[in-house]
Scaffold this active site. Structure first.
Site, PDB file in Angstrom:
ATOM      1  N   GLY A 352       0.811  -1.200   0.000  1.00  0.00           N
ATOM      2  CA  GLY A 352       0.000   0.000   0.000  1.00  0.00           C
ATOM      3  C   GLY A 352       0.856   1.266   0.000  1.00  0.00           C
ATOM      4  O   GLY A 352       2.072   1.237  -0.161  1.00  0.00           O
ATOM      5  N   SER A 353       0.207   2.399   0.224  1.00  0.00           N
ATOM      6  CA  SER A 353       0.886   3.696   0.085  1.00  0.00           C
ATOM      7  C   SER A 353       1.920   3.956   1.174  1.00  0.00           C
ATOM      8  O   SER A 353       2.738   4.870   1.021  1.00  0.00           O
ATOM      9  CB  SER A 353      -0.149   4.822   0.076  1.00  0.00           C
ATOM     10  OG  SER A 353      -0.958   4.733  -1.085  1.00  0.00           O
ATOM     11  N   THR A 354       1.888   3.216   2.257  1.00  0.00           N
ATOM     12  CA  THR A 354       2.887   3.457   3.305  1.00  0.00           C
ATOM     13  C   THR A 354       4.303   3.211   2.794  1.00  0.00           C
ATOM     14  O   THR A 354       5.257   3.802   3.300  1.00  0.00           O
ATOM     15  CB  THR A 354       2.620   2.541   4.511  1.00  0.00           C
ATOM     16  OG1 THR A 354       2.537   1.187   4.070  1.00  0.00           O
ATOM     17  CG2 THR A 354       1.324   2.913   5.203  1.00  0.00           C
ATOM     18  N   LYS A 356       5.489   4.196   0.056  1.00  0.00           N
ATOM     19  CA  LYS A 356       5.966   5.341  -0.720  1.00  0.00           C
ATOM     20  C   LYS A 356       6.911   6.223   0.100  1.00  0.00           C
ATOM     21  O   LYS A 356       7.835   6.840  -0.451  1.00  0.00           O
ATOM     22  CB  LYS A 356       4.770   6.150  -1.230  1.00  0.00           C
ATOM     23  CG  LYS A 356       3.899   5.374  -2.224  1.00  0.00           C
ATOM     24  CD  LYS A 356       2.660   6.149  -2.615  1.00  0.00           C
ATOM     25  CE  LYS A 356       1.795   5.318  -3.560  1.00  0.00           C
ATOM     26  NZ  LYS A 356       0.540   5.995  -3.909  1.00  0.00           N
ATOM     27  N   SER A 408      -0.174  11.157  -2.330  1.00  0.00           N
ATOM     28  CA  SER A 408      -0.054   9.734  -2.634  1.00  0.00           C
ATOM     29  C   SER A 408      -0.110   9.479  -4.141  1.00  0.00           C
ATOM     30  O   SER A 408      -0.966   8.760  -4.654  1.00  0.00           O
ATOM     31  CB  SER A 408      -1.160   8.926  -1.923  1.00  0.00           C
ATOM     32  OG  SER A 408      -0.936   7.548  -2.048  1.00  0.00           O
TER      33      SER A 408
END
Length: 412
Positions: A352-354, A356, A408
């Site tokens: 997921g975006s974590t 990034k 994001s």
């Protein structure tokens, strides 16, 4: 009397022999070699017996003394209170209630087959069991012959009273009151069961593995969740009540008591009210999406503590407290949605975006980009056969690393 002559007469076989100055032998005479040989044999036999006696009394004296003490003394465990599990607001998530158990020691059962059948048959009748249920505990053939074994669990009050009345005539059986684990909120908030886990009886493999740690065959152990991970703190230390018994196993005198040490209470960072609300919200979303499985986690960003941890579907861990029905357990195992699986932390998901943030920090540290590097987002990025879209239709325009993390943006 003139010239008296004394005649010695003896009855030997069918003749009467007159003896004067001659020796009388009734059989063949033995020489010195025969005598020495017999003496050596006697000395060897005496030496072997004495050596055996010294070996048994000196080198193995402690072991035989232990066997004698085991026959003379009986130890009945005193169960400790398992530590409670609390949430951050001191709501009790796991505590203990009393239950009746019947245990037996195969060593103390009658060795005579008929007497064994009469006594065990009476115990089986009182417990609502059959004598075949105890067939594994016949004299000198039972596994764990000298150890206490659980015969019946969670007796009703009526059963316990009837068994207590008959107990003086039931050699080898004991009636005990032992704490049973209770999870007061798990029926309402079943996702707590994944967090708390449950307590169950030791399997034969676990008993062999944990015997050196002080576990007995009748002990229970944490099997999952917090109950398992914090087992040593929650468990406490078992005490014992030692009595002197006669040859029939009947108690004659109290020898001593070693008190039990209760387990430690454990406080979690979990918030019961938030756990309830999170489970309800996730259930509503799953129902609306027409799916059956999901997970949700609420974390305090200031210190990383977990406030709510929900996996659905779940189960009520109270069913494992005591004796679980094999039918109920098999139904949980056969359920395709795997309610026993704690997917909130044991499931495998895309990062997921974590991730990034990690990639951005790595790129800055390796000087692949600078804080002022910009990328044009036009709605996504195509790599080979795959397309990674941005969430904003048409893209986010020209962005740097700060805006890319804030918004994001997959393209960056």
């Amino acid at each position: 009397m003139k010239d008296p002559e004394i005649h010695h007469e003896v009855l030997f076989e069918d003749e009467i022999n007159t003896l004067k100055h001659e020796s009388l032998f009734v059989d063949q005479a033995y020489g010195k070699r025969h005598f020495l040989f017999a003496l050596i044999i006697l000395l060897l036999a005496w030496g072997i017996l004495m050596g055996r006696a010294v070996w048994m009394q000196v080198w193995q004296g402690g072991w035989y003394q232990g066997l004698a003490e085991a026959n003379r003394l009986r130890s009945v465990p005193i169960w400790p209170r398992r530590g409670r599990i609390l949430d951050r607001q001191n709501h009790v998530l796991a505590d203990n209630v009393a239950r009746f158990q019947v245990t037996l020691t195969p060593h103390d059962l009658p060795h005579d087959e008929d007497a064994w059948s009469i006594e065990v048959g009476e115990a089986a009748r009182l417990l609502g069991r059959t004598i075949q249920d105890f067939s594994a505990y016949r004299p000198r053939t039972a596994p764990f012959y000298d150890e206490t074994i659980l015969a019946a669990d969670s007796l009703t009050y009526k059963q316990a009273v009837a068994f207590a009345v008959a107990l003086p005539h039931l050699q080898g059986f004991e009636l005990a009151i032992r704490p049973r684990r209770r999870y007061p909120f798990s029926f309402e908030i079943q996702s707590l069961s994944h967090v708390l886990g449950y307590v169950g009886k030791l399997s034969p493999e676990e008993y062999i593995q944990d015997k050196s740690s002080g576990y007995r065959h009748v002990d229970e152990k944490g099997k999952a969740g917090v109950e398992r991970s914090l087992e040593q703190g929650l468990r406490g230390t078992v005490g014992e009540h030692v009595s002197e018994v006669d040859a029939r196993g009947r108690v004659k005198a109290l020898v001593g008591d070693k008190p039990a040490s209760d387990g430690q209470d454990i406080q979690l960072s979990l918030d019961l009210d938030l756990q309830r609300s999170t489970e309800q919200a996730l259930s509503d979303e799953l129902r609306a999406a027409h799916i059956d499985r999901g997970a949700a986690i609420a974390m305090d960003p200031r210190d990383g503590s977990i406030l709510a941890l929900v996996s659905l579907p779940a189960y009520d861990n109270n069913i494992f407290s005591g004796s679980v029905s094999s039918t109920v357990y098999q139904a949980l195992l056969d359920n395709p949605n795997q309610p026993l699986f704690p997917r909130a932390w044991a499931g495998t998901y895309p990062s997921g975006s974590t991730v990034k943030i990690v990639i951005s920090v790595a790129a800055l540290a390796e000087k692949v980009i600078t804080p002022y590097t910009t990328v044009l987002s036009v709605g996504g990025l195509k790599i080979g056969p795959w397309f990674f879209p941005d969430w904003k239709a048409g893209g986010h325009g020209v962005i740097d690393v700060r805006r890319a993390i804030a918004w994001s943006v997959n393209t960056f």
